[in-house]
Structures are given as C-alpha cells and as structure tokens.
Design an enzyme around this catalytic site. Structure first.
Site, PDB file in Angstrom:
ATOM      1  N   LYS A  13       0.725  -1.105   0.246  1.00  0.00           N
ATOM      2  CA  LYS A  13      -0.042  -0.196  -0.106  1.00  0.00           C
ATOM      3  C   LYS A  13       0.657   1.060  -0.067  1.00  0.00           C
ATOM      4  O   LYS A  13       0.384   1.771  -0.066  1.00  0.00           O
ATOM      5  CB  LYS A  13      -1.170  -0.239   1.431  1.00  0.00           C
ATOM      6  CG  LYS A  13      -0.650   0.335   2.068  1.00  0.00           C
ATOM      7  CD  LYS A  13      -1.601   0.464   3.237  1.00  0.00           C
ATOM      8  CE  LYS A  13      -1.188   0.385   4.649  1.00  0.00           C
ATOM      9  NZ  LYS A  13       0.226  -0.181   5.509  1.00  0.00           N
ATOM     10  N   ARG A  85      -8.195   2.989  11.073  1.00  0.00           N
ATOM     11  CA  ARG A  85      -8.021   1.674  11.453  1.00  0.00           C
ATOM     12  C   ARG A  85      -8.716   1.303  12.093  1.00  0.00           C
ATOM     13  O   ARG A  85      -9.462  -0.133  11.818  1.00  0.00           O
ATOM     14  CB  ARG A  85      -7.095   1.300  11.731  1.00  0.00           C
ATOM     15  CG  ARG A  85      -5.778   1.815  11.024  1.00  0.00           C
ATOM     16  CD  ARG A  85      -4.412   0.655  12.386  1.00  0.00           C
ATOM     17  NE  ARG A  85      -2.972   2.031  11.741  1.00  0.00           N
ATOM     18  CZ  ARG A  85      -2.282   0.842  11.515  1.00  0.00           C
ATOM     19  NH1 ARG A  85      -3.127  -0.045  10.799  1.00  0.00           N
ATOM     20  NH2 ARG A  85      -1.574   1.144  11.504  1.00  0.00           N
ATOM     21  N   ARG A 124      12.777  -9.495   2.262  1.00  0.00           N
ATOM     22  CA  ARG A 124      13.620  -8.442   2.178  1.00  0.00           C
ATOM     23  C   ARG A 124      14.329  -8.811   3.018  1.00  0.00           C
ATOM     24  O   ARG A 124      14.439  -9.038   4.249  1.00  0.00           O
ATOM     25  CB  ARG A 124      12.278  -7.420   3.096  1.00  0.00           C
ATOM     26  CG  ARG A 124      12.835  -5.937   3.319  1.00  0.00           C
ATOM     27  CD  ARG A 124      11.874  -4.874   3.070  1.00  0.00           C
ATOM     28  NE  ARG A 124      11.176  -5.334   4.337  1.00  0.00           N
ATOM     29  CZ  ARG A 124       9.718  -4.641   4.874  1.00  0.00           C
ATOM     30  NH1 ARG A 124       9.326  -4.162   3.842  1.00  0.00           N
ATOM     31  NH2 ARG A 124       9.637  -4.647   6.385  1.00  0.00           N
ATOM     32  N   ARG A 157      15.495  -8.599   9.542  1.00  0.00           N
ATOM     33  CA  ARG A 157      14.968  -7.096  10.479  1.00  0.00           C
ATOM     34  C   ARG A 157      14.151  -8.556  11.038  1.00  0.00           C
ATOM     35  O   ARG A 157      13.004  -9.650  10.712  1.00  0.00           O
ATOM     36  CB  ARG A 157      14.388  -5.957  10.181  1.00  0.00           C
ATOM     37  CG  ARG A 157      14.734  -5.010   9.713  1.00  0.00           C
ATOM     38  CD  ARG A 157      13.518  -3.810   9.598  1.00  0.00           C
ATOM     39  NE  ARG A 157      12.638  -3.772   9.705  1.00  0.00           N
ATOM     40  CZ  ARG A 157      11.752  -3.160   9.353  1.00  0.00           C
ATOM     41  NH1 ARG A 157      11.786  -2.686   8.467  1.00  0.00           N
ATOM     42  NH2 ARG A 157      10.239  -3.149   9.753  1.00  0.00           N
ATOM     43  N   ARG A 168       2.441  -9.393  12.598  1.00  0.00           N
ATOM     44  CA  ARG A 168       1.781  -8.531  12.935  1.00  0.00           C
ATOM     45  C   ARG A 168       0.741  -8.459  11.950  1.00  0.00           C
ATOM     46  O   ARG A 168      -0.094  -7.859  11.416  1.00  0.00           O
ATOM     47  CB  ARG A 168       2.720  -7.965  11.568  1.00  0.00           C
ATOM     48  CG  ARG A 168       4.072  -7.247  12.152  1.00  0.00           C
ATOM     49  CD  ARG A 168       5.426  -6.992  11.315  1.00  0.00           C
ATOM     50  NE  ARG A 168       4.800  -5.885  10.339  1.00  0.00           N
ATOM     51  CZ  ARG A 168       5.640  -5.746   9.269  1.00  0.00           C
ATOM     52  NH1 ARG A 168       6.953  -7.104   9.364  1.00  0.00           N
ATOM     53  NH2 ARG A 168       5.953  -5.548   8.889  1.00  0.00           N
TER      54      ARG A 168
END
Ligand SMILES: [Zn+2]
Length: 221
Positions: A13, A85, A124, A157, A168
C-alpha cells in the site's frame, strides 16, 4: 477527493499510495509519518512506535484531526494511509470532513493472503552497514548476502522474520477487520487483489480513482 487506502503489512500500500499521490496530485497523509514526528517530541509515543505497537485509537484520531485542522486546513485531495484503522476513527474522520463540506469518496482495501505477505516480507534484507534494502525476488544483490553499495553484510530485521510477520498480519486483521466489515456492509468498500504485479494493481487503482474523480466533477456542475 479524499481517499482511504487500507492494506495489511506487505500489501504494497505504501508503493501504491505514492503512485496515486504522484499521478493525481494528492497529499499523502501517512500516519506512520505523523507518529514518527510525534515520537521526536514525546517519550511515551517514542516507546509505542519503537515497539511496533499502535498509538491508542482515540489518541491517534485526535492527532490526525489536529494535524488536518492546523497543518492541512485546506483539506482537499488527501490520500489517507494507516488511518483510519477502526470504525470510531472512520466515523470521526468522516464527521470532521463533513463539517468542512468535504467527505471520503473512496475506500480501497488492498488485500494479500498471509502466505504471500510472509513470502514478500521474508525476502526483504537490509545492509547492516549502510541500510540499503534488497528484495531477493524483485531486487536481489549481485552477490548473495553482500551489499552492492558498500560490501556490508545483509541481515533480516527481527520483525521481518516469518513468525513476526504472521503476528503483524494477525494484529492487522484483528484490528482492522471490524472497519472492513462495517464499510463492506455500507457498500463503501472496494476490494483490490494485492497479490499481483505492482503496475497491474496501479493501473486498476488509477481507473478507480478516475471514475470517482469524474463523478465528483459531475456533482459540482
Ligand atoms: Zn551497504
């Protein structure tokens, strides 16, 4: 024309928000940015942001509305990313915009399955020396595990590791599902499949926004 862009972690997004803002001259209101600015001045907020948690629902509403009232008082053509949200936030924003003779014209939910989100995020990697980011699928380093720019070591990370991504993702779903169901029932939600190439999604989103913009213009006449 105001747009709300909803999307889970790794839905892309942020990328799509940038494309739309550039294309249509929208102001990109990213609550991540507001939160980071607040964190610089406020120790308690800094702790919340650093731990990856969300600023409490009503407090965030207050910050966003305050920002709109004082720093973006012309209130035209905003793309909201990361806010609202929750149903309460959506209603507060709508109410506020209405009081200025404005509204929310389009709500998009960019959707990817959890497996896809995990695949994207776990590809990533970041250089521990210079912070350059790589994506093993779309933008791999020339030499595995080594930064092209500085030769530093590439690491993942902690919150990009599969277990953390799952957490998450579930956190997002639990928190935003109420709002998505609510908007769906009201007929205000447009779902877009986010598990496709960036340019294909962007072209769908651009078509959607153009439709809404044309309706808007006709209303004004
Ligand atoms: Zn590097």
């Amino acid at each position: 024309m105001n747009i709300v862009l909803l999307g889970s972690p790794a839905s892309g997004k942020g990328t799509q928000a940038e494309i739309l803002c550039h294309k249509f001259g929208l102001y990109h209101l990213s609550t991540g940015q507001i939160a980071r600015d607040l964190a610089k001045k406020n120790e308690r907020i800094r702790e919340i942001v650093d731990s990856g948690k969300l600023i409490p629902e009503e407090e965030m509403t207050m910050y966003v509305l305050d920002f709109l009232a004082h720093q973006k008082s012309d209130l035209k053509n905003i793309l909201f990313e990361g806010f609202p949200r929750f149903i309460s936030q959506y209603e507060a924003l709508e109410e506020f915009l209405k009081s200025k003779g404005d509204g929310i014209e389009l709500v998009i939910s960019l959707e990817v399955p959890v497996e896809e989100a995990i695949k994207r995020i776990s590809s990533r990697w970041i250089c521990e020396e210079c912070g350059e980011t790589y994506n093993l699928i779309t933008n791999p380093p020339k030499k595995a595990g080594i930064c092209d720019k500085c030769g530093g070591r590439l690491v993942q990370r902690d919150d990009d590791k599969p277990e953390a991504v799952k957490t998450r993702f579930e956190y997002y779903q639990n928190n935003t599902k109420g709002l998505i169901d609510f908007l769906d029932k009201e007929g205000k939600l447009t779902r877009v499949d986010g598990a496709r190439p960036i340019d294909v999604i962007a072209s769908d989103l651009i078509t959607l926004v153009m439709k809404v913009r044309n309706n808007d213009k006709n209303k004004d006449k």
